[in-house]
Design an enzyme around this catalytic site. Structure first.
Site, mmCIF file in Angstrom:
data_model
loop_
_atom_site.group_PDB
_atom_site.id
_atom_site.type_symbol
_atom_site.label_atom_id
_atom_site.label_comp_id
_atom_site.label_asym_id
_atom_site.label_seq_id
_atom_site.Cartn_x
_atom_site.Cartn_y
_atom_site.Cartn_z
ATOM 1 N N TYR A 140 0.816 -1.211 0.000
ATOM 2 C CA TYR A 140 0.000 0.000 0.000
ATOM 3 C C TYR A 140 0.855 1.270 0.000
ATOM 4 O O TYR A 140 0.379 2.346 -0.370
ATOM 5 C CB TYR A 140 -0.941 0.029 1.198
ATOM 6 N N HIS A 200 0.867 -11.898 1.373
ATOM 7 C CA HIS A 200 -0.091 -11.160 0.539
ATOM 8 C C HIS A 200 -0.613 -11.978 -0.646
ATOM 9 O O HIS A 200 -1.802 -11.910 -0.984
ATOM 10 C CB HIS A 200 0.561 -9.872 0.035
#
Length: 387
Positions: A140, A200
């Site tokens: 992010y 992830h």
């Protein structure tokens, strides 16, 4: 003159207001706007229809905050309770390069994402309205800003539930890089431990080693719980066959009525793995859907609240995101009503075959995303449980 606390909604946002009422007449009336009035006897928010005026109400701000602070929790297999709702920070104040390219191709960037507000500002607002679970990630690119917002808020660390994820590039580099990234995440977030740390994507040839690295880091006390993100059933089984010692606490996958992969969901829930739902609100793409609008109207709720309630009622962790404070508040108002069984069945049926095909393509594209094998199908599982 007495003050009547009220909050009024549109289909896209919730505005908190105070209506000054004298002799039964509201000052500056608006015509039949949906609002939420607090029942002081039961402590429950009830939806009604009434004229209201647009004055900010600090008392209702506090009521909304109390709703978030006392939100339900979901027990994880490590004995820790997971908040049922959290604030997602993806594309908040920062747009990752590969995400930007994907959005440009798909034409999916929203006006809200384009707003120039920093992650520090947005997360500070989220904490101020009562969110305590923050969903973060290396990818992010904004964890340092999130950390600054935490400092600004003054919220004690013990009241927070922090989750982060290690990205594909770091996974590919191996254990030392993963540990170094965890240290960076801890420094950026201003903490000496994280509540959840996830792999992830199941990077082919590397994700098993990555998960085992997280096991070792958990033993060192830097992580309270470890888990997965975007794992298919077959990726999870590969972990188990590799002899992992610690069961994953969660699997973070896209879940909403338009991508309701029942077999995958049932499998992980039977395994005792809590499911975190990202794209719970489908990136705002379903707000005009006729079925959702009809159900929202029946409950005097917004479409976003119907989508959120569906997640909560299914037992998933609901992770809405917004850069607008009013929508942060609106998105959280999902614990004061229930959908009927008919509603749930109708929503369950919204997943079309095309959505499953889109998911299949996204999975194949993303497991190698940003790695040395990006753009190839090398090592990618071609036969997974798609639904």
């Amino acid at each position: 003159m007495r003050i009547v606390a009220a909050a009024y909604l549109t289909t896209t946002s919730l505005f908190v207001s105070t209506a000054a009422k004298s002799g039964g007449a509201l000052l500056h009336p608006r015509t039949f706007t949906t609002f939420v009035a607090h029942n002081h006897k039961t402590g429950v928010f009830r939806s009604q229809t009434s004229p209201v005026v647009r004055y900010m109400s600090s008392s209702l701000d506090e009521m909304a905050k109390k709703t978030l602070l006392s939100c339900p929790t979901i027990p994880m297999n490590n004995g820790v309770d997971h908040p049922a709702i959290g604030f997602g920070t993806y594309k908040v104040g920062f747009l990752p390069a590969s995400a930007s390219a994907s959005a440009a191709v798909a034409g999916s960037a929203t006006s809200e994402q384009a707003e120039e507000r920093s992650a520090r500002e947005c997360v500070a607002d989220a904490l101020d309205v009562g969110y305590r679970f923050l969903e973060c990630a290396e990818f992010y690119g904004n964890e340092a800003e999130v950390g600054k917002a935490i400092v600004d808020s003054g919220v004690p660390r013990k009241e927070l539930f922090l989750c982060s994820k290690v990205w594909t590039t770091t996974i590919e580099k191996g254990p030392d890089a993963i540990e170094a990234q965890l240290e960076q995440t801890l420094a950026d977030l201003g903490t000496n431990y994280i509540d959840l740390y996830l792999v992830h994507w199941p990077v082919p040839g590397h994700h098993v080693t990555a998960y085992k690295t997280l096991e070792e880091l958990q033993k060192k006390g830097k992580i309270r719980g470890i888990g997965l993100s975007n794992y298919a059933v077959e990726d999870y089984l590969e972990l188990k066959e590799a002899g992992i010692e610690i069961a994953p606490c969660v699997n973070q996958i896209e879940i909403n009525p338009f991508l309701n992969r029942k077999n995958t969901i049932d499998f992980f829930q039977k395994e005792g793995v809590v499911l975190q739902s990202y794209r719970s609100l489908r990136d705002g793409k379903a707000m005009q859907d006729e079925t959702l609008v009809k159900i929202a109207h029946a409950h005097n709720k917004t479409v976003a609240q119907i989508l959120g309630r569906w997640c909560v009622q299914k037992g998933f962790v609901y992770m809405p995101k917004s850069v607008k404070t009013a929508r942060m508040i609106e998105n959280a108002q999902v614990f004061d009503f229930a959908l009927t069984q008919e509603d749930m069945s109708t929503l369950d049926a919204l997943t079309a075959p095309a959505a499953i095909e889109t998911f299949k393509g996204l999975y194949r594209k993303c497991v190698n995303r940003d790695t040395s094998k990006s753009g190839s199908l090398e090592g990618v599982k071609m036969d997974i449980t798609n639904d």
